[in-house]
Motif scaffolding. Structure first.
Motif, PDB file in Angstrom:
ATOM      1  N   TYR A  12       1.151  -1.567  -0.072  1.00  0.00           N
ATOM      2  CA  TYR A  12      -0.226   0.013  -0.009  1.00  0.00           C
ATOM      3  C   TYR A  12       0.717   1.177  -0.365  1.00  0.00           C
ATOM      4  O   TYR A  12       0.468   2.233  -0.377  1.00  0.00           O
ATOM      5  N   THR A  22       7.285  -7.549   2.260  1.00  0.00           N
ATOM      6  CA  THR A  22       6.572  -6.429   4.294  1.00  0.00           C
ATOM      7  C   THR A  22       5.624  -6.726   4.704  1.00  0.00           C
ATOM      8  O   THR A  22       5.310  -7.264   6.046  1.00  0.00           O
ATOM      9  N   THR A  81      -8.889  -9.281   4.413  1.00  0.00           N
ATOM     10  CA  THR A  81      -9.337 -10.162   3.267  1.00  0.00           C
ATOM     11  C   THR A  81      -7.261  -8.766   2.549  1.00  0.00           C
ATOM     12  O   THR A  81      -7.301  -9.318   0.818  1.00  0.00           O
ATOM     13  N   GLY A  93      -3.425  -7.592   2.123  1.00  0.00           N
ATOM     14  CA  GLY A  93      -2.244  -8.274   2.349  1.00  0.00           C
ATOM     15  C   GLY A  93      -1.937  -8.827   3.499  1.00  0.00           C
ATOM     16  O   GLY A  93      -1.517 -10.169   4.074  1.00  0.00           O
ATOM     17  N   VAL A  94      -1.799  -7.915   4.455  1.00  0.00           N
ATOM     18  CA  VAL A  94      -1.332  -8.559   6.036  1.00  0.00           C
ATOM     19  C   VAL A  94      -2.184  -9.586   6.741  1.00  0.00           C
ATOM     20  O   VAL A  94      -1.589 -10.630   6.852  1.00  0.00           O
ATOM     21  N   THR A 122     -13.810  -8.564   7.945  1.00  0.00           N
ATOM     22  CA  THR A 122     -13.971  -7.734   5.848  1.00  0.00           C
ATOM     23  C   THR A 122     -15.342  -7.235   5.881  1.00  0.00           C
ATOM     24  O   THR A 122     -16.553  -7.508   6.044  1.00  0.00           O
ATOM     25  N   GLY A 123     -15.221  -6.573   4.743  1.00  0.00           N
ATOM     26  CA  GLY A 123     -16.179  -5.750   3.790  1.00  0.00           C
ATOM     27  C   GLY A 123     -16.309  -6.042   3.053  1.00  0.00           C
ATOM     28  O   GLY A 123     -17.679  -5.636   1.681  1.00  0.00           O
ATOM     29  N   ALA A 150      -5.866   1.652   7.468  1.00  0.00           N
ATOM     30  CA  ALA A 150      -6.654   1.097   6.510  1.00  0.00           C
ATOM     31  C   ALA A 150      -8.043   2.082   6.508  1.00  0.00           C
ATOM     32  O   ALA A 150      -8.610   2.669   5.590  1.00  0.00           O
ATOM     33  N   GLY A 151      -8.483   2.209   7.775  1.00  0.00           N
ATOM     34  CA  GLY A 151     -10.280   2.488   7.835  1.00  0.00           C
ATOM     35  C   GLY A 151      -9.509   4.544   8.937  1.00  0.00           C
ATOM     36  O   GLY A 151     -10.557   5.605   9.121  1.00  0.00           O
ATOM     37  N   ILE A 166       2.838  -1.812  15.945  1.00  0.00           N
ATOM     38  CA  ILE A 166       3.711  -2.772  14.951  1.00  0.00           C
ATOM     39  C   ILE A 166       4.606  -2.246  14.329  1.00  0.00           C
ATOM     40  O   ILE A 166       3.660  -1.573  12.970  1.00  0.00           O
ATOM     41  N   ASP A 167       5.715  -1.463  14.341  1.00  0.00           N
ATOM     42  CA  ASP A 167       6.787  -0.813  13.145  1.00  0.00           C
ATOM     43  C   ASP A 167       7.593  -1.986  12.176  1.00  0.00           C
ATOM     44  O   ASP A 167       8.304  -2.767  13.250  1.00  0.00           O
TER      45      ASP A 167
HETATM   46  N1  LIG Z   1       3.017  -1.135  10.227  1.00  0.00           N
HETATM   47  C1  LIG Z   1       3.554  -1.456  10.017  1.00  0.00           C
HETATM   48  O1  LIG Z   1       4.930  -1.857   9.774  1.00  0.00           O
HETATM   49  C2  LIG Z   1       3.065  -1.931   8.396  1.00  0.00           C
HETATM   50  C3  LIG Z   1       3.286  -3.049   7.658  1.00  0.00           C
HETATM   51  C4  LIG Z   1       2.529  -3.228   6.393  1.00  0.00           C
HETATM   52  C5  LIG Z   1       1.615  -2.380   5.799  1.00  0.00           C
HETATM   53  N2  LIG Z   1       0.690  -1.571   7.646  1.00  0.00           N
HETATM   54  C6  LIG Z   1      -0.246  -0.835   6.984  1.00  0.00           C
HETATM   55  O2  LIG Z   1      -1.289  -2.028   7.668  1.00  0.00           O
HETATM   56  C7  LIG Z   1      -2.280  -2.267   6.768  1.00  0.00           C
HETATM   57  C8  LIG Z   1      -2.546  -2.867   5.796  1.00  0.00           C
HETATM   58  O3  LIG Z   1      -1.980  -3.123   5.051  1.00  0.00           O
HETATM   59  P1  LIG Z   1      -1.984  -3.791   3.324  1.00  0.00           P
HETATM   60  O4  LIG Z   1      -0.716  -3.906   2.982  1.00  0.00           O
HETATM   61  O5  LIG Z   1      -2.776  -4.954   3.833  1.00  0.00           O
HETATM   62  O6  LIG Z   1      -3.072  -3.109   2.613  1.00  0.00           O
HETATM   63  P2  LIG Z   1      -4.123  -4.174   1.317  1.00  0.00           P
HETATM   64  O7  LIG Z   1      -3.476  -5.226   0.981  1.00  0.00           O
HETATM   65  O8  LIG Z   1      -4.566  -2.694   0.603  1.00  0.00           O
HETATM   66  O9  LIG Z   1      -5.608  -4.318   2.840  1.00  0.00           O
HETATM   67  C9  LIG Z   1      -6.046  -3.639   3.312  1.00  0.00           C
HETATM   68  C10 LIG Z   1      -7.744  -4.065   3.850  1.00  0.00           C
HETATM   69  O10 LIG Z   1      -7.649  -2.925   4.581  1.00  0.00           O
HETATM   70  C11 LIG Z   1      -9.997  -3.301   4.579  1.00  0.00           C
HETATM   71  N3  LIG Z   1      -9.820  -1.958   4.479  1.00  0.00           N
HETATM   72  C12 LIG Z   1      -9.652  -1.193   3.180  1.00  0.00           C
HETATM   73  N4  LIG Z   1     -10.397   0.265   3.719  1.00  0.00           N
HETATM   74  C13 LIG Z   1     -10.929   0.081   4.897  1.00  0.00           C
HETATM   75  C14 LIG Z   1     -11.603   0.946   5.980  1.00  0.00           C
HETATM   76  N5  LIG Z   1     -11.952   2.178   4.874  1.00  0.00           N
HETATM   77  N6  LIG Z   1     -12.079   1.199   6.214  1.00  0.00           N
HETATM   78  C15 LIG Z   1     -12.283  -1.141   6.963  1.00  0.00           C
HETATM   79  N7  LIG Z   1     -11.672  -1.876   6.212  1.00  0.00           N
HETATM   80  C16 LIG Z   1     -10.951  -1.059   5.439  1.00  0.00           C
HETATM   81  C17 LIG Z   1      -9.835  -3.947   3.215  1.00  0.00           C
HETATM   82  O11 LIG Z   1      -9.532  -5.314   3.689  1.00  0.00           O
HETATM   83  P3  LIG Z   1     -11.650  -5.617   4.012  1.00  0.00           P
HETATM   84  O12 LIG Z   1     -11.876  -5.128   2.676  1.00  0.00           O
HETATM   85  O13 LIG Z   1     -11.168  -7.471   3.504  1.00  0.00           O
HETATM   86  O14 LIG Z   1     -12.204  -5.108   5.197  1.00  0.00           O
HETATM   87  C18 LIG Z   1      -8.417  -4.246   2.319  1.00  0.00           C
HETATM   88  O15 LIG Z   1      -8.311  -5.528   1.962  1.00  0.00           O
HETATM   89  C19 LIG Z   1      -2.364   0.084   5.866  1.00  0.00           C
HETATM   90  O16 LIG Z   1      -3.320   0.696   6.559  1.00  0.00           O
HETATM   91  C20 LIG Z   1      -1.023  -0.309   5.515  1.00  0.00           C
HETATM   92  O17 LIG Z   1      -0.308   0.818   5.854  1.00  0.00           O
HETATM   93  C21 LIG Z   1       1.842  -1.644   8.368  1.00  0.00           C
END
Ligand SMILES: NC(=O)c1ccc[n+]([C@@H]2O[C@H](COP(=O)([O-])OP(=O)(O)OC[C@H]3O[C@@H](n4cnc5c(N)ncnc54)[C@H](OP(=O)(O)O)[C@@H]3O)[C@@H](O)[C@H]2O)c1
Length: 333
Positions: free
Chosen positions: A45, A130, A163, A165-166, A185-186, A251-252, A273-274
């Motif tokens: 993302y 990641t 659903t 990546g994480v 999930t949504g 994400a939200g 978590i970082d």
């Molecule tokens: N802290 C860290 O080190 C670290 C590392 C990696 C990622 N992250 C963060 O973790 C989050 C997820 O990363 P990702 O790579 O898995 O992203 P991703 O593949 O885009 O997945 C995010 C998921 O969140 C849900 N979502 C999206 N918009 C939403 C909303 N408005 N309200 C509620 N749920 C929503 C959706 O799942 P559903 O449709 O299934 O609900 C979507 O598939 C991001 O914010 C990213 O920046 C942080």
């Protein structure tokens, strides 16, 4: 190698943002002491935000993005790494402050690298990327309730953004750890997908909308939260005594509006978590656990391999929530 190689270059000249597939040279790579031939990178993302407009994350241009990669060492000024070692890089501000993985070659600080564990390979490493590394970190934070806190066994674990990546990889890992995974999930059409990853129960994202009481029925021993925002308030109020909430995403939304009650009445722990700043020791431990906890054949079934051109076509879909599954980037495709 010829001196020139392919890279995605973003630029911001006269307030006009651009992203192009270009040829650059080794002399363009200014930082680092290990020169690496990249096998794979992955699309996260954060990468999509950066490809879109720099995401207020990249400050110097022109710049090569890509926050993770795996590859083979070509030259190293550090004796810890030698020619042909397979390596993994995630985070450490690579692809944000230092040139990153959307290129055929990279130069990187040896202190940022780990060797690819024997049980994995560079392709598997970036199928995780990641996202997978972060999912592992979150899962072990939840598991710490049993070991670190000498608490009772973790049973019910909630995963939000399931659903994504994480989220997807967290569902897989936590079910392999033996926990009952409740996937939020949504996406109504992804129930079968989540069950196949190991989710016991699927919950509609809407159930976490709206006002939360100070404390609700304590339901979750652990939580992996990729969503943040209002739903995290409710999740904290629903966490059992001494439960651990691993918060990694937004994400939200970024704001949470909670009270001290879950913390002082139930001893709930909010564990940030970082993944970018994780220590090398922690990275080596987690990457070595991956082969025991992750079903790579399953991840492969929802992973697409993108060329650089396909990457540029795909990242806008990720930003709009229209992309589903993992995307790895093959610079030689
Ligand atoms: N802290 C860290 O080190 C670290 C590392 C990696 C990622 N992250 C963060 O973790 C989050 C997820 O990363 P990702 O790579 O898995 O992203 P991703 O593949 O885009 O997945 C995010 C998921 O969140 C849900 N979502 C999206 N918009 C939403 C909303 N408005 N309200 C509620 N749920 C929503 C959706 O799942 P559903 O449709 O299934 O609900 C979507 O598939 C991001 O914010 C990213 O920046 C942080």
């Amino acid at each position: 190698m010829s001196d020139k190689f392919k890279a995605i270059v973003i630029n911001n000249q006269n307030d006009k943002f651009s992203r192009d597939l270009k040829e650059i040279s080794k002399s363009d790579l200014k930082d680092g002491n290990v020169f690496v031939k990249i096998d794979y990178s992955s699309l996260n993302y954060k990468d999509a935000l950066i490809l879109n407009d720099g995401g207020k994350i990249v400050r110097k241009f022109p710049f090569v993005p890509g926050i993770d990669f795996s590859g083979k060492v070509v030259e190293s000024e550090d004796s810890k790494f030698k020619k042909d070692d397979d390596i993994i890089l995630t985070g450490f501000r690579v692809g944000e402050s230092y040139f990153g993985g959307f290129a055929q070659y990279a130069k990187v600080d040896s202190n940022f690298l780990i060797k690819t564990p024997k049980e994995l390979d560079n392709h598997k490493a970036m199928m995780m990327g990641t996202a997978g590394f972060t999912a592992l970190q979150c899962a072990f934070a939840v598991k710490a309730r049993e070991e670190l806190l000498l608490g009772e066994k973790v049973k019910d674990v909630l995963v939000t953004g399931a659903t994504g990546g994480v989220g997807s990889i967290a569902v897989m890992i936590l079910s392999k750890m033996g926990y009952d995974v409740h996937a939020v999930t949504g996406k109504k059409d992804k129930n079968e997908y989540l069950k196949d990853l190991g989710a016991k129960n699927i919950i509609d994202r809407k159930e976490f909308d709206g006002e939360s009481k100070l404390l609700e029925k304590g339901t979750w021993d652990g939580v992996v939260d990729t969503v943040g925002g209002a739903s995290l308030t409710k999740i904290l109020a629903q966490t059992k005594p001494n439960g651990i909430v691993a918060s990694c995403g937004n994400a939200g939304g970024i704001k949470i509006n909670t009270t001290v009650m879950p913390f002082i009445i139930r001893g709930v722990k909010l564990w940030g978590i970082d993944s970018s700043g994780a220590s090398i020791k922690r990275r080596e431990f987690l990457w070595n656990e991956a082969s025991k906890l992750i079903d790579f054949a399953k991840i492969q079934s929802f992973t697409k391999e993108l060329s650089f051109t396909e990457l540029l076509d795909t990242y806008p879909k990720l930003l709009k929530g229209e992309y589903f599954g993992r995307a790895i980037v093959n610079p030689n495709k």
